[in-house]
Design an enzyme around this catalytic site. Structure first.
Site, PDB file in Angstrom:
ATOM      1  N   ASN A 175     -10.796 -27.434 -21.701  1.00 40.54           N
ATOM      2  CA  ASN A 175     -11.715 -27.676 -22.814  1.00 40.54           C
ATOM      3  C   ASN A 175     -13.152 -27.232 -22.565  1.00 40.54           C
ATOM      4  O   ASN A 175     -13.872 -26.894 -23.517  1.00 40.54           O
ATOM      5  CB  ASN A 175     -11.726 -29.164 -23.168  1.00 40.54           C
ATOM      6  N   HIS A 190      -2.222 -19.614 -33.383  1.00 43.30           N
ATOM      7  CA  HIS A 190      -3.079 -18.572 -32.810  1.00 43.30           C
ATOM      8  C   HIS A 190      -3.265 -17.398 -33.763  1.00 43.30           C
ATOM      9  O   HIS A 190      -3.836 -16.376 -33.374  1.00 43.30           O
ATOM     10  CB  HIS A 190      -2.495 -18.085 -31.479  1.00 43.30           C
ATOM     11  N   THR A 191      -2.817 -17.555 -34.990  1.00 46.06           N
ATOM     12  CA  THR A 191      -3.105 -16.542 -35.992  1.00 46.06           C
ATOM     13  C   THR A 191      -4.576 -16.581 -36.409  1.00 46.06           C
ATOM     14  O   THR A 191      -5.058 -15.680 -37.090  1.00 46.06           O
ATOM     15  CB  THR A 191      -2.200 -16.731 -37.235  1.00 46.06           C
ATOM     16  N   ARG A 210      -7.691 -26.752 -33.250  1.00 48.43           N
ATOM     17  CA  ARG A 210      -7.509 -26.890 -31.804  1.00 48.43           C
ATOM     18  C   ARG A 210      -7.925 -28.283 -31.309  1.00 48.43           C
ATOM     19  O   ARG A 210      -7.297 -28.843 -30.411  1.00 48.43           O
ATOM     20  CB  ARG A 210      -8.325 -25.811 -31.088  1.00 48.43           C
ATOM     21  N   HIS A 247      -5.463 -30.543 -29.107  1.00 49.39           N
ATOM     22  CA  HIS A 247      -5.832 -30.983 -27.762  1.00 49.39           C
ATOM     23  C   HIS A 247      -6.005 -32.497 -27.687  1.00 49.39           C
ATOM     24  O   HIS A 247      -5.869 -33.081 -26.609  1.00 49.39           O
ATOM     25  CB  HIS A 247      -7.104 -30.261 -27.305  1.00 49.39           C
ATOM     26  N   GLU A 258     -12.642 -35.859 -21.678  1.00 52.77           N
ATOM     27  CA  GLU A 258     -11.735 -34.734 -21.873  1.00 52.77           C
ATOM     28  C   GLU A 258     -12.474 -33.451 -22.231  1.00 52.77           C
ATOM     29  O   GLU A 258     -11.974 -32.348 -21.997  1.00 52.77           O
ATOM     30  CB  GLU A 258     -10.711 -35.093 -22.955  1.00 52.77           C
TER      31      GLU A 258
END
Length: 323
Positions: free
Chosen positions: A95, A195-196, A66, A70, A89
Site C-alpha cells: 500500500n 485492472h481494466t 482498490r 485492499h 495498513e
C-alpha cells in the site's frame, strides 16, 4: 400423560424459537436497505462526492475500487485500511506510495455525516464508493449490501501477507482469495479484470522486461523499459490496460491475449499453465456482459468477507482514527 406431552412440546418449541433468535442475532445482517430509515439518502450523497472526485481526476475510479479490495482482504471489510498511524495498513508494503484516495473518502464521510451523523460506517462508504467508481467509468452496477461496522485496529502484517502480489503464481493468488471466502477461480479472473482501469508503478512491473517468464509484446517492452529507466525510485506509472486507461471494459482481457498484460500475474492468467484461467480470459474477451455480471457477483461476495455487524466494532466519526 397427555398434559405432559403438550407441555414438553411447547417447551421444545420455545427452545427452538430462542435458538433461532440467537442465531439471527449472531449472523451477519448485511442488506441493501440497511439505511432505508436511518439515512435514506446515503447512496445519493456518496454518488455525488464520487462524481466530484472523478471529474477532478479520472484515475480516482481505480483508486477507490482498490481501497475497497485492499480493505476486504485484511481483517475483512472493516475500513481498517483507512486508519492513520505508522503501524497501519497504509504503510504496509503493498500500500505504501500506492494506496490513494483517502482525501476523497474524508470528503465523502464529511458529507454523509452532514446528512446523518454517526450512522454510516467508513467500511460501508468504501463499498458504496467502489461500486460508484466502477459504474462511473463505464462498468456494471450492483446492489451494495450494507450494515458493516468499522474495525478498531489496523493489521499491517496482515496487509503484507494477505494481499495478492503481482509476482505470485495463480495458485498462490487463488489461495489468498479462498482465505477471504472467494473460493472460485472465476472470482480471481473476474476481479483481476478490475485492472481494466488504473495505473501501476514501475516497481511492480519492471520484472516484465528483465527475466520474467511470462511473454510481453516487444514494442510494449521497449516502451516500458524506457519509461522505468527515467525513474530511479520505481514510482513512474503505466496504464494497467494499455490503450483503454480509464474505461471499465473487456479490453484488459484482449490485451492479455496479445501479450500486453502489464503485471506478470495478469499475463499469467492467459499465458500460464492454468487452463481454466485461460479459458475465462478467452470468454470475457468476447463477452463483456458475462464479465460484468461475474465481476459484480464477485464484488458482492468480496464485500461480504467477515464484516463486523451488530454491536461489534463502531461507527467512526473520522475514518482515519477510532472514536
Amino acid at each position: 400423560m397427555e398434559k405432559m406431552q403438550i407441555s414438553s412440546f411447547y417447551s421444545s418449541l420455545l427452545l427452538l424459537l430462542v435458538l433461532l433468535h440467537l442465531a439471527a442475532e449472531v449472523r451477519p445482517q448485511l442488506s441493501s436497505d440497511f439505511y432505508a430509515q436511518s439515512c435514506p439518502n446515503v447512496l445519493k450523497v456518496v454518488r455525488r462526492q464520487v462524481l466530484n472526485a472523478v471529474k477532478t481526476e479520472m484515475r480516482m475510479t481505480a483508486s477507490l475500487l482498490r481501497l475497497h479490495f485492499h480493505d476486504c482482504f485484511v481483517n475483512g471489510c472493516d475500513g481498517s485500511i483507512l486508519l492513520d498511524g505508522s503501524d497501519g495498513e497504509k504503510f504496509a508494503f503493498p500500500n505504501i506510495n500506492s494506496a490513494r484516495g483517502f482525501e476523497v473518502v474524508d470528503a465523502i464521510k464529511a458529507a454523509v455525516e452532514d446528512e446523518c451523523s454517526g450512522v454510516v460506517s467508513c467500511a460501508d462508504i468504501l463499498a458504496i464508493a467502489a461500486r460508484d467508481a466502477v459504474l462511473l467509468s463505464g462498468g456494471p452496477s450492483w446492489r451494495v449490501l450494507l450494515g458493516r461496522r468499522d474495525g478498531l485496529v489496523a493489521n499491517q502484517s496482515g496487509a503484507n501477507s494477505n494481499l495478492p502480489a503481482p509476482f505470485e503464481s495463480v495458485a498462490s493468488i487463488a489461495q489468498k482469495f479462498k482465505d477471504v471466502g472467494l473460493d472460485s477461480i472465476t472470482d480471481v479472473v473476474a476481479l483481476s479484470g478490475g485492472h481494466t482501469i488504473g495505473l501501476a508503478r514501475c516497481f511492480l512491473f519492471r520484472n516484465r522486461f528483465s527475466g520474467d517468464d511470462m511473454p510481453l509484446e516487444s514494442n510494449m517492452a521497449s516502451e516500458l523499459q524506457s519509461l522505468c529507466a527515467q525513474s530511479s525510485d520505481g514510482n513512474a506509472t503505466a496504464a494497467l490496460d494499455r490503450n483503454s486507461v480509464d474505461v471499465f471494459d473487456k479490453h484488459y482481457f484482449t490485451n492479455l491475449k496479445r501479450e500486453r498484460g502489464l503485471l506478470s500475474s495478469d499475463q499469467r492468467l492467459y499465458s500460464g499453465d492454468d487452463a481454466t484461467t485461460k479459458a475465462l480470459v478467452e470468454i470475457y474477451s468476447d463477452n463483456v456482459a458475462l464479465f460484468f455480471a461475474d465481476f459484480a457477483n464477485s464484488m458482492i461476495r468480496m464485500g461480504n468477507s467477515s464484516p463486523l455487524t451488530g454491536s461489534a466494532g463502531e461507527i467512526r466519526k473520522n475514518c482515519r482514527v477510532v472514536n
